[in-house]
Design a protein around this motif. Structure first.
Motif, PDB file in Angstrom:
ATOM      1  N   ASN A   1       9.343   6.951   7.316  1.00  0.00           N
ATOM      2  CA  ASN A   1       8.092   7.394   6.696  1.00  0.00           C
ATOM      3  C   ASN A   1       6.970   7.563   7.709  1.00  0.00           C
ATOM      4  O   ASN A   1       5.791   7.564   7.354  1.00  0.00           O
ATOM      5  N   ALA A   2       7.325   7.706   9.002  1.00  0.00           N
ATOM      6  CA  ALA A   2       6.308   7.826  10.056  1.00  0.00           C
ATOM      7  C   ALA A   2       6.266   9.229  10.638  1.00  0.00           C
ATOM      8  O   ALA A   2       7.301   9.841  10.901  1.00  0.00           O
TER       9      ALA A   2
ATOM     10  N   TRP B   1       0.848  -1.189   0.000  1.00  0.00           N
ATOM     11  CA  TRP B   1       0.000   0.000   0.000  1.00  0.00           C
ATOM     12  C   TRP B   1       0.884   1.240   0.000  1.00  0.00           C
ATOM     13  O   TRP B   1       1.776   1.384   0.829  1.00  0.00           O
ATOM     14  N   ALA B   2       0.626   2.169  -0.926  1.00  0.00           N
ATOM     15  CA  ALA B   2       1.496   3.335  -1.084  1.00  0.00           C
ATOM     16  C   ALA B   2       0.818   4.645  -0.710  1.00  0.00           C
ATOM     17  O   ALA B   2       1.372   5.721  -0.954  1.00  0.00           O
ATOM     18  N   GLY B   3      -0.363   4.573  -0.104  1.00  0.00           N
ATOM     19  CA  GLY B   3      -1.064   5.786   0.294  1.00  0.00           C
ATOM     20  C   GLY B   3      -0.901   6.070   1.775  1.00  0.00           C
ATOM     21  O   GLY B   3      -0.076   5.453   2.464  1.00  0.00           O
ATOM     22  N   PRO B   4      -1.686   6.987   2.299  1.00  0.00           N
ATOM     23  CA  PRO B   4      -1.616   7.293   3.726  1.00  0.00           C
ATOM     24  C   PRO B   4      -2.259   6.215   4.591  1.00  0.00           C
ATOM     25  O   PRO B   4      -3.218   5.561   4.176  1.00  0.00           O
TER      26      PRO B   4
ATOM     27  N   ALA C   1       6.268  -0.075   4.158  1.00  0.00           N
ATOM     28  CA  ALA C   1       7.440   0.721   3.800  1.00  0.00           C
ATOM     29  C   ALA C   1       7.149   1.840   2.800  1.00  0.00           C
ATOM     30  O   ALA C   1       7.867   2.843   2.755  1.00  0.00           O
ATOM     31  N   ALA C   2       6.099   1.697   1.994  1.00  0.00           N
ATOM     32  CA  ALA C   2       5.791   2.701   0.964  1.00  0.00           C
ATOM     33  C   ALA C   2       4.695   3.662   1.400  1.00  0.00           C
ATOM     34  O   ALA C   2       4.354   4.591   0.665  1.00  0.00           O
ATOM     35  N   ALA C   3       4.149   3.472   2.595  1.00  0.00           N
ATOM     36  CA  ALA C   3       3.012   4.278   3.051  1.00  0.00           C
ATOM     37  C   ALA C   3       3.462   5.604   3.650  1.00  0.00           C
ATOM     38  O   ALA C   3       4.603   5.759   4.096  1.00  0.00           O
ATOM     39  N   ASP C   4       2.536   6.562   3.646  1.00  0.00           N
ATOM     40  CA  ASP C   4       2.686   7.783   4.451  1.00  0.00           C
ATOM     41  C   ASP C   4       2.050   7.446   5.791  1.00  0.00           C
ATOM     42  O   ASP C   4       0.843   7.516   5.959  1.00  0.00           O
ATOM     43  N   LEU C   5       2.874   7.044   6.755  1.00  0.00           N
ATOM     44  CA  LEU C   5       2.385   6.457   8.004  1.00  0.00           C
ATOM     45  C   LEU C   5       2.208   7.535   9.063  1.00  0.00           C
ATOM     46  O   LEU C   5       3.162   8.196   9.469  1.00  0.00           O
ATOM     47  N   ARG C   6       0.975   7.716   9.515  1.00  0.00           N
ATOM     48  CA  ARG C   6       0.641   8.690  10.555  1.00  0.00           C
ATOM     49  C   ARG C   6       0.214   7.914  11.800  1.00  0.00           C
ATOM     50  O   ARG C   6      -0.715   7.105  11.734  1.00  0.00           O
ATOM     51  N   VAL C   7       0.872   8.165  12.929  1.00  0.00           N
ATOM     52  CA  VAL C   7       0.746   7.299  14.095  1.00  0.00           C
ATOM     53  C   VAL C   7       0.348   8.100  15.329  1.00  0.00           C
ATOM     54  O   VAL C   7       0.901   9.181  15.585  1.00  0.00           O
ATOM     55  N   ALA C   8      -0.595   7.553  16.110  1.00  0.00           N
ATOM     56  CA  ALA C   8      -1.008   8.197  17.354  1.00  0.00           C
ATOM     57  C   ALA C   8      -1.138   7.151  18.448  1.00  0.00           C
ATOM     58  O   ALA C   8      -1.642   6.052  18.198  1.00  0.00           O
ATOM     59  N   PRO C   9      -0.696   7.451  19.675  1.00  0.00           N
ATOM     60  CA  PRO C   9      -0.964   6.543  20.786  1.00  0.00           C
ATOM     61  C   PRO C   9      -2.439   6.610  21.146  1.00  0.00           C
ATOM     62  O   PRO C   9      -3.113   7.611  20.911  1.00  0.00           O
ATOM     63  N   ALA C  10      -2.942   5.526  21.720  1.00  0.00           N
ATOM     64  CA  ALA C  10      -4.339   5.516  22.132  1.00  0.00           C
ATOM     65  C   ALA C  10      -4.537   6.298  23.421  1.00  0.00           C
ATOM     66  O   ALA C  10      -5.608   6.837  23.682  1.00  0.00           O
ATOM     67  N   SER C  11      -3.479   6.378  24.237  1.00  0.00           N
ATOM     68  CA  SER C  11      -3.537   7.039  25.533  1.00  0.00           C
ATOM     69  C   SER C  11      -2.112   7.133  26.057  1.00  0.00           C
ATOM     70  O   SER C  11      -1.214   6.443  25.557  1.00  0.00           O
ATOM     71  N   PRO C  12      -1.874   7.979  27.062  1.00  0.00           N
ATOM     72  CA  PRO C  12      -0.529   8.023  27.637  1.00  0.00           C
ATOM     73  C   PRO C  12      -0.040   6.659  28.118  1.00  0.00           C
ATOM     74  O   PRO C  12       1.150   6.345  28.002  1.00  0.00           O
ATOM     75  N   GLY C  13      -0.952   5.834  28.628  1.00  0.00           N
ATOM     76  CA  GLY C  13      -0.566   4.521  29.116  1.00  0.00           C
ATOM     77  C   GLY C  13      -0.032   3.596  28.041  1.00  0.00           C
ATOM     78  O   GLY C  13       0.622   2.588  28.351  1.00  0.00           O
ATOM     79  N   LYS C  14      -0.314   3.914  26.779  1.00  0.00           N
ATOM     80  CA  LYS C  14       0.142   3.066  25.676  1.00  0.00           C
ATOM     81  C   LYS C  14       1.181   3.770  24.803  1.00  0.00           C
ATOM     82  O   LYS C  14       1.573   3.237  23.758  1.00  0.00           O
ATOM     83  N   ALA C  15       1.633   4.953  25.214  1.00  0.00           N
ATOM     84  CA  ALA C  15       2.536   5.742  24.383  1.00  0.00           C
ATOM     85  C   ALA C  15       3.845   5.019  24.096  1.00  0.00           C
ATOM     86  O   ALA C  15       4.366   5.077  22.974  1.00  0.00           O
TER      87      ALA C  15
END
Length: 297
Positions: free
Chosen positions: A189-190, A139-142, A164-178
């Motif tokens: 690419n993150a 997958w090469a998109g976001p 590896a080809a994605a525009d990877l946008r990442v968020a923790p679910a909560s501080p406990g999982k950061a």
């Protein structure tokens, strides 16, 4: 041939059960208010905001084959979200999240997201079986990815050629999982979206401001990180420098989902071609509208 989605949202899709009151609350408080049940979860909140901006997101998640799951998938479909790639489990119940919010912010929350964790990499099968990608043609998109996945699966994603080809946008679910996101910190690419507390957990020290946190995480190897701090200055840090902006001053009527709205609006702004400074302001404006109640859930 079925059209491909514009973006993939990977992570938690569940029922949000939220109790809200205009009163200030402390431990043991018993006050009148309103209780709502709405589709929620980090991936879901991001997808709903993307859909409001005219983007077509697909959900990669786990939902039970129970009445609650059928109702949730139907609600997603009504919003224009692509649901055909959802992993439906016969033996896992649909996940839930419960929170209590007062005039003084989030009082307490419990995330019952055990089914998503138990499903593991089954939710990622469309990325390898040809539905959305395969080995040699990823997958090469976001992709919007949330930290409700297990630490092991997030570590696998960090090294997987399927991402590896994605525009990877990442968020923790909560501080406990950061800290689950640490393997993704240095992925080229993150882009990571964190609040000041989460930034401190990733940086293993306290930060006084979002710009300080963003600079420190970039020094630790982050390709790009956006750090929010409630109503205080927000920072977008990368190896090209730090961009900052202040959120609009608004009356806060809700907080659950604000960070997800910020992230989704920022992705959309950059998809429109906005530069870093303009995209940051656009995302802060959208988040301010959300917490003030001017944007519906």
């Amino acid at each position: 041939m079925t059209a491909q989605p514009d973006i993939l949202c990977i992570g938690s899709v569940l029922w949000d059960i939220i109790g809200r009151t205009p009163a200030h609350m402390g431990a043991g408080a018993d006050v009148p208010g309103r209780i709502t049940r709405l589709p929620g979860g980090v991936a879901m909140n991001i997808a709903m905001t993307l859909a409001r901006f005219g983007v077509r997101p697909a959900l990669l998640t786990a939902v039970g084959r129970d009445p609650e799951g059928d109702e949730l998938v139907a609600a997603c479909a009504r919003m224009g979200l692509v649901t055909r790639h959802i992993y439906r489990s016969d033996d896992l119940p649909t996940d839930r999240y419960m929170a209590v919010e007062g005039a003084n912010g989030l009082i307490a929350a419990i995330a019952d997201a055990h089914s998503l964790e138990a499903a593991g990499d089954k939710i990622l099968r469309p990325l390898s079986d040809g539905a959305l990608g395969r080995a040699g043609a990823p997958w090469a998109g976001p992709i919007a990815l949330d930290g409700n996945l297990t630490a092991g699966l997030l570590a696998d994603i960090a090294h997987s050629p399927l991402f590896a080809a994605a525009d990877l946008r990442v968020a923790p679910a909560s501080p406990g999982k950061a800290e689950r996101l640490l393997p993704l910190l240095a992925v080229a690419n993150a882009t990571l979206y964190v609040n000041l507390e989460e930034a401190g957990l990733l940086g293993h020290r306290r930060f006084a401001t979002a710009p300080e946190a963003a600079a420190a995480l970039v020094d630790r190897g982050a390709a790009r990180v956006l750090v929010t701090d409630g109503g205080r200055t927000t920072a977008d840090g990368s190896r090209e420098g730090i961009v900052t902006a202040d959120p609009p001053a608004v009356l806060v009527t809700r907080v659950t989902g604000a960070g997800d709205t910020f992230m989704a609006a920022h992705i959309v702004a950059e998809t429109r071609g906005e530069d870093r400074a303009t995209a940051l302001r656009s995302a802060l404006d959208a988040a301010a509208q959300y917490v003030s109640g001017d944007i519906g859930s």
